[in-house]
Structure formats: structure tokens, C-alpha cells
Design an enzyme around this catalytic site. Structure first.
Site, short mmCIF file in Angstrom:
data_model
loop_
_atom_site.label_atom_id
_atom_site.label_comp_id
_atom_site.label_asym_id
_atom_site.label_seq_id
_atom_site.Cartn_x
_atom_site.Cartn_y
_atom_site.Cartn_z
N SER A 196 0.73 -1.26 -0.12
CA SER A 196 -0.09 0.07 0.11
C SER A 196 0.71 1.45 -0.02
CB SER A 196 -1.02 0.05 1.05
OG SER A 196 -1.71 -1.08 1.28
N1 SAH Z 1 0.01 -5.21 4.28
C1 SAH Z 1 0.63 -5.56 3.02
C2 SAH Z 1 -0.43 -5.48 1.98
C3 SAH Z 1 -0.35 -6.50 1.02
S1 SAH Z 1 -1.72 -6.55 -0.46
C4 SAH Z 1 1.66 -4.87 2.80
O1 SAH Z 1 2.19 -4.00 3.69
O2 SAH Z 1 2.56 -5.16 1.88
C5 SAH Z 1 -2.76 -7.73 0.54
C6 SAH Z 1 -2.53 -8.96 1.00
O3 SAH Z 1 -3.64 -9.69 1.57
C7 SAH Z 1 -1.73 -10.00 -0.17
O4 SAH Z 1 -0.63 -10.24 0.14
C8 SAH Z 1 -2.75 -11.06 -0.47
O5 SAH Z 1 -2.26 -12.05 -0.56
C9 SAH Z 1 -3.30 -11.21 1.07
N2 SAH Z 1 -4.54 -11.93 1.34
C10 SAH Z 1 -5.68 -11.86 0.45
N3 SAH Z 1 -6.67 -12.62 0.90
C11 SAH Z 1 -6.38 -13.11 2.20
C12 SAH Z 1 -6.78 -14.22 3.00
N4 SAH Z 1 -8.03 -14.61 2.80
N5 SAH Z 1 -5.99 -14.48 4.06
C13 SAH Z 1 -4.95 -13.95 4.12
N6 SAH Z 1 -4.39 -12.88 3.12
C14 SAH Z 1 -4.91 -12.62 2.29
#
Ligand code: SAH
Length: 223
Positions: free
Chosen positions: A70
Site C-alpha cells: 500500500s
Molecule cells: N499489508 C501488506 C499489504 C499486502 S496486499 C503490505 O504491507 O505489503 C494484501 C495481501 O492480502 C496480499 O498479500 C494477499 O495475498 C493477502 N490476502 C488476500 N486474501 C487473504 C486471505 N484470505 N488471508 C490472508 N491474506 C490474504
């Protein structure tokens, strides 16, 4: 590890981080603890090497497996909203969607105990390694489906979901302590940043700005 050895952008990063934090202030971020955390956490070490030079711009950047880190403003905003709902000592917090682990590191800088779940095993492994190298120790990471939460560690004082959910996953509401707070981007094509507060059996909600996140996906990928 020191920053100079990594990605070769070395000394400039502390200064670019300062500029990033100044910009967060201009964008309306007020919480000084959040700003301090983002001054400390080396964001360039969390993005792909090809994007390290752009790590401090106010943009979301690609990480592996078609996911994104993000933009700094959103990380700051969600962290600020979460902190505002937490008890004085910070309590126990769960993040859903570890991704590259940047938000996890920011939370770990501010709070005593952070749990984080990621559904893509390769991302979970890389985040684990990166956070270990950075000696971020007050965290527990798990490869799994965040929709189900982390029952063994519940209740949580705060939950941050960093992927967009069409609605609040019931298991997470269940695992939230009384008085606890959930921050998430809610919606599908149109997403709004939302804050929920639990009061007994009731949830009080507030809607904030429009945002754009990758989706929260139920279940684990097929191997
Ligand atoms: N907080 C992260 C944001 C990553 S984007 C950062 O700072 O980089 C969102 C993330 O959520 C992705 O890596 C995706 O794989 C994960 N995600 C999506 N659905 C999910 C689920 N059901 N359980 C765990 N993670 C999930």
C-alpha cells in the site's frame, strides 16, 4: 544488516524517509507515533529491488504474486485509525494480509504483540525472512486463510485487514475483544475505509475515505 549493503541506495534513504513523513503530515496524518514508526522502518527493503528507488513515493507498488504494498499514506492512515481504537498499552493486534510485511513492521514498532496471516505461501515465507533479518521479533506470522482469523490467539484488541472484503468476515468479529477495533477497506469495485468498534454484541461503524486494495480472497491457493 545495514541499509548501505542493501539495494545500494544507502544513505539517501533516511533522508527520503524524512521527506515521506513530512508529506504524510501535509496529507493530514497527525499521529506522531505513526510518523516516527514510518521514519524508522526501511520501506525500500520491503519492495522488489527494481522498485527500491521508488519506495518512498506516495504510490502503491507491486510486490510478488500480483499483490501490492500500500502507498505510505494509506499505511499511515490505517495505523492511525487502529491506534485510536486500542487500549493505552496497545494490546494484541491481528493483521490479515501480511504481503511484503511492511505494515506488519510498522505495527510491530508501535505495539507489543502483532499477529499476521498471509494466504500466499511464497509471500509469507519472504516476509518472515525479511522481518527476521530486520530483527522484528514481537510478531507471529502464519501462512493461512485470514477469513478464519487466528482462534488460538484470540481475542484481539485490534484487527487490521489490508485487503478489500465485501463485508466483515464473521470469524474476525468473533475474535475481536469487547471494546476492540477493526480497520478495513470494505467493498469490491468501490471500496471505503471503515472502522468498526465492538461494544458487547453491537458493532459501531464509521466510514472514511475511498480506497483501492487488492481483494481479500477466501481459502488457500491450489498447489
Ligand atoms: N499489508 C501488506 C499489504 C499486502 S496486499 C503490505 O504491507 O505489503 C494484501 C495481501 O492480502 C496480499 O498479500 C494477499 O495475498 C493477502 N490476502 C488476500 N486474501 C487473504 C486471505 N484470505 N488471508 C490472508 N491474506 C490474504
Amino acid at each position: 544488516m545495514n541499509e548501505r549493503q542493501h539495494h545500494g541506495i544507502g544513505m539517501t534513504s533516511a533522508r527520503t524517509r524524512e521527506r515521506m513523513v513530512q508529506r504524510l503530515g501535509d496529507q493530514g496524518i497527525r499521529n506522531l507515533r505513526v510518523m516516527d514508526a514510518m521514519l524508522q522502518v526501511p520501506r525500500h527493503l520491503f519492495v522488489e529491488e527494481a522498485f527500491a528507488q521508488r519506495a518512498y513515493e506516495d504510490v502503491a507498488l507491486p510486490i510478488a504474486f500480483k499483490q501490492t504494498i500500500s502507498q505510505p499514506y494509506i499505511v499511515a492512515r490505517m495505523t492511525e485509525l487502529l491506534l485510536a481504537g486500542l487500549p493505552e498499552n496497545g494490546g494484541k493486534v491481528l493483521e490479515i494480509g501480511t504481503g511484503c510485511g511492511y505494515q506488519t513492521a510498522v505495527l510491530a514498532y508501535l505495539l507489543p504483540q502483532v499477529y499476521s496471516i498471509e494466504r500466499i505461501e511464497g509471500l509469507a515465507n519472504r516476509a518472515r525472512q525479511r522481518l527476521r533479518e530486520l530483527r522484528v521479533n514481537n510478531i507471529k506470522l502464519r501462512y493461512g486463510d485470514g477469513y478464519l482469523g487466528w482462534p488460538g490467539a484470540a481475542p484481539f484488541d485490534g484487527i487490521m485487514i489490508t485487503a478489500a472484503a465485501p463485508q466483515l468476515p464473521p470469524a474476525l468479529v468473533h475474535q475481536l475483544a469487547d471494546g476492540g477495533v477493526i480497520v478495513l477497506p470494505e467493498g469490491q469495485r468501490r471500496q471505503v475505509l471503515k472502522v468498526y468498534k465492538k461494544h458487547g454484541d453491537a458493532l459501531r461503524e464509521a466510514s472514511l475515505e475511498e480506497v483501492s486494495f487488492v481483494p481479500l480472497v477466501p481459502g488457500l491457493p491450489r498447489r
